[in-house]
Design an enzyme around this catalytic site. Structure first.
Site, mmCIF file in Angstrom:
data_model
loop_
_atom_site.group_PDB
_atom_site.id
_atom_site.type_symbol
_atom_site.label_atom_id
_atom_site.label_comp_id
_atom_site.label_asym_id
_atom_site.label_seq_id
_atom_site.Cartn_x
_atom_site.Cartn_y
_atom_site.Cartn_z
ATOM 1 N N GLN A 94 16.755 -32.197 -17.307
ATOM 2 C CA GLN A 94 17.187 -33.121 -18.367
ATOM 3 C C GLN A 94 16.751 -34.533 -17.980
ATOM 4 O OE1 GLN A 94 21.103 -32.493 -20.150
ATOM 5 N NE2 GLN A 94 21.380 -30.686 -18.847
ATOM 6 N N LYS A 190 0.350 -21.723 -22.732
ATOM 7 C CA LYS A 190 1.162 -21.083 -23.776
ATOM 8 C C LYS A 190 0.986 -21.845 -25.083
ATOM 9 C CE LYS A 190 4.935 -21.686 -21.483
ATOM 10 N NZ LYS A 190 6.355 -21.732 -21.125
ATOM 11 N N ARG A 192 1.307 -21.393 -29.700
ATOM 12 C CA ARG A 192 1.461 -20.625 -30.933
ATOM 13 C C ARG A 192 0.284 -20.959 -31.834
ATOM 14 N NH1 ARG A 192 6.896 -21.465 -29.600
ATOM 15 N NH2 ARG A 192 8.163 -19.568 -29.754
#
Length: 310
Positions: A94, A190, A192
């Site tokens: 974070q 990676k 899409r």
């Protein structure tokens, strides 16, 4: 110099104390009936150079609170200097605002450690280098690469190895290992291709016939590693081993790794391994106790820590 430990990683702390040839300091960290944490330092630390070892791993909030209360206890006991030794720094993922109206929790945790009374910090393979700048006190970020490179050389013919970053963001880290073992570098990208479609693993680099070494800082669910291993084998890799500094391995990660196509997952003991991890047939643990111990010794002697990685 005195070394103390919370409850998160006593085994590592004892190994570090053995390396330093000193006893582990006496301190009681216990809980009241309502689960409030109570700390009692059971030996004199006035004027001492104190090192407190605590990974803020699961349960992260309990271990973080233990650390803060221990630091406060040492400060109120007149320790000359307090170094927080954090083999694993929780909340490191974070490190930025992922969207509007969200916190930067890594910075908050750094502030808490500083305000509690820490004089300096020793940590290992921070998830993002900029976290080192979140602390307003001297902070040394150690690297597990020397330990991992030594293990690779002992177990592989490095001439046939290829170091692989499981994502684009880890290229710098992977390159540091590739340089030490004189190997080539590949990347798993990676993406899409179209909205709504599942992720596709694209391998950048020729891995055919190679013993691939995936290298990253954290393994949590294990999904990315398992998918990357399958993609590399589909591209003709001879074998796939993963070297990861911090074995978070939450949820069903151990079972996922056990049933994956990974030859082996090698992690360090920055987080104390569970019984399930120790019993897993294809998970092996490397100790970083000597690395942590040497960094502590050099800090206490006011010697260079960075020269450990030259």
């Amino acid at each position: 110099m005195k070394l103390f430990a919370g409850n998160s990683n006593r085994v590592l702390a004892e190994s570090v104390a053995q390396y330093l040839n000193i006893p582990l300091g006496k301190a009681s960290v216990r809980r009241f009936a309502d689960q409030e944490i109570f700390v009692e330092i059971q030996e004199n630390v006035r004027g001492e150079d104190v090192f407190v070892l605590q990974s803020t791993s699961y349960p992260a909030n309990d271990h973080l609170m233990e650390l803060l209360i221990m630091i406060d206890a040492f400060r109120r006991s007149s320790a000359r200097r307090i170094t927080a030794v954090l083999p694993y720094f929780g909340y490191a993922r974070q490190d930025r605002k992922p969207g509007p109206r969200t916190p930067i929790s890594a910075k908050l945790v750094a502030n808490l450690i500083t305000e509690a009374g820490a004089s300096r910090v020793l940590t290992l393979d921070l998830h993002a280098g900029q976290i080192q700048g979140f602390f307003d006190i001297p902070t040394d970020n150690l690297y597990a690469v020397p330990v991992i490179a030594r293990d690779v050389k002992a177990n592989y013919a490095t001439g046939n190895c290829m170091v692989v970053s499981p994502d684009v963001g880890g290229v710098v880290r992977a390159r540091s290992l590739a340089k030490r073992i004189d190997a080539q570098l590949a990347i798993v990208d990676k993406r899409r291709e179209r909205p709504g479609e599942s992720e596709v693993m694209n391998v950048i680099g020729d891995v055919s016939g190679k013993d691939c070494l995936l290298f990253d800082d954290i393994v949590d669910s294990g999904g990315t590693l398992c998918n990357a291993a399958e993609a590399l084998l589909n591209k003709g890799a001879n074998s796939v081993t993963a070297y990861i500094t911090h074995g978070v391995l939450s949820g069903g990660a151990v079972a996922r790794i056990a049933s994956s196509k990974l030859k082996e997952l090698v992690i360090t003991d920055s987080i104390q391994p569970t019984n399930a991890i120790n019993d897993a047939p294809n998970i092996r643990v490397l100790s970083i106790s000597d690395l942590i111990g040497e960094a502590i010794a050099r800090t206490a002697a006011e010697e260079s820590v960075s020269s450990l990685f030259d």
